[in-house]
Write an enzyme that holds these catalytic residues in place. Sequence first.
Site, PDB file in Angstrom:
ATOM      1  N   THR A 215       7.336  11.248 -12.873  1.00 35.48           N
ATOM      2  CA  THR A 215       7.169  12.642 -12.470  1.00 35.48           C
ATOM      3  C   THR A 215       6.572  12.801 -11.078  1.00 35.48           C
ATOM      4  O   THR A 215       6.608  13.895 -10.522  1.00 35.48           O
ATOM      5  CB  THR A 215       6.276  13.386 -13.475  1.00 35.48           C
ATOM      6  OG1 THR A 215       5.034  12.691 -13.611  1.00 35.48           O
ATOM      7  CG2 THR A 215       6.963  13.476 -14.832  1.00 35.48           C
ATOM      8  N   ASP A 216       6.016  11.722 -10.520  1.00 37.54           N
ATOM      9  CA  ASP A 216       5.474  11.783  -9.159  1.00 37.54           C
ATOM     10  C   ASP A 216       6.124  10.704  -8.304  1.00 37.54           C
ATOM     11  O   ASP A 216       5.445   9.952  -7.602  1.00 37.54           O
ATOM     12  CB  ASP A 216       3.955  11.614  -9.185  1.00 37.54           C
ATOM     13  CG  ASP A 216       3.308  11.990  -7.843  1.00 37.54           C
ATOM     14  OD1 ASP A 216       3.954  12.725  -7.067  1.00 37.54           O
ATOM     15  OD2 ASP A 216       2.175  11.549  -7.570  1.00 37.54           O
ATOM     16  N   LEU A 217       7.453  10.632  -8.361  1.00 41.26           N
ATOM     17  CA  LEU A 217       8.186   9.629  -7.596  1.00 41.26           C
ATOM     18  C   LEU A 217       8.176  10.020  -6.123  1.00 41.26           C
ATOM     19  O   LEU A 217       8.861  10.955  -5.704  1.00 41.26           O
ATOM     20  CB  LEU A 217       9.617   9.518  -8.112  1.00 41.26           C
ATOM     21  CG  LEU A 217      10.458   8.394  -7.511  1.00 41.26           C
ATOM     22  CD1 LEU A 217       9.847   7.036  -7.792  1.00 41.26           C
ATOM     23  CD2 LEU A 217      11.893   8.457  -8.040  1.00 41.26           C
TER      24      LEU A 217
ATOM     25  N   ASN B 261       4.117   5.884  -3.895  1.00 43.98           N
ATOM     26  CA  ASN B 261       4.023   5.175  -5.171  1.00 43.98           C
ATOM     27  C   ASN B 261       4.979   3.988  -5.245  1.00 43.98           C
ATOM     28  O   ASN B 261       5.297   3.498  -6.331  1.00 43.98           O
ATOM     29  CB  ASN B 261       4.259   6.137  -6.330  1.00 43.98           C
ATOM     30  CG  ASN B 261       3.059   7.032  -6.564  1.00 43.98           C
ATOM     31  OD1 ASN B 261       1.932   6.651  -6.278  1.00 43.98           O
ATOM     32  ND2 ASN B 261       3.301   8.237  -7.067  1.00 43.98           N
TER      33      ASN B 261
END
Length: 241
Positions: free
Chosen positions: A170-172, A176
Amino acid sequence: MLEFQQDNRFFLFNFDRAFEGQMDFFNPDFWRKQHRIEGVAKGRGTTYFLRTEDWFGVNCALRHYYRGGLWGKFNKDRYRFVGLADTRSFTEFHLLQRLYEAGLPVPKPIGARVRKGKLGICYQADLLSEKIENAQDLTVLLQGQTLPSETWWQIGKLIRRLHDLQICHTDLNAHNILVQQTENGQKCWLLDFDKCGEKSGDFWKTENLNRLHRSFVKEVTRMKIRFSEQNWADLIAGYQQ
């Protein structure tokens, strides 16, 4: 796996034997007294990098969970407790373990802690995971150099493997992704699976990729990274293959 409870604290470890002081493994002061803190990283909170290879087989990163956004200004690190399986640290631990066992390059989960408040309504959470050695944040690396097509292809292939397992990061974003320097070249890793999980269907996968693309474009302006649309085309080629 070693799982146990003491008072209002719940522990989950990726080993099956007890260590002296293991209930303090999530306290930075414990590691400071052991002279095992090798570095820190500042973000929403502080991540501590620990020298633990002789204990756990790998060096570790210790992270406390903090809230972001406007709500985080009033409640920095407490979450509503609805069940141990739904807590941030235990959820991320189990997801990392699943991906690790599937052979994806993600940090090995080492331990997780949940600490409930006196009333049992809220909890705080911590995670111990593997520190990836000789690696840099992709955006930091791109500030000083361009990357070969093979590396972009590898990133795309990695995301495709994640999507084929129906896992939505969800936080690509570009921060990251880690690039590790090895004897055989560059190896890419995915980080930070907080609030991530399984998602059915395929409709979300394109938007997940678009989110990543937007993060690269943003960092071209903000951090002056070396990113081009050809780089993105190479990433997509890896994803599609």
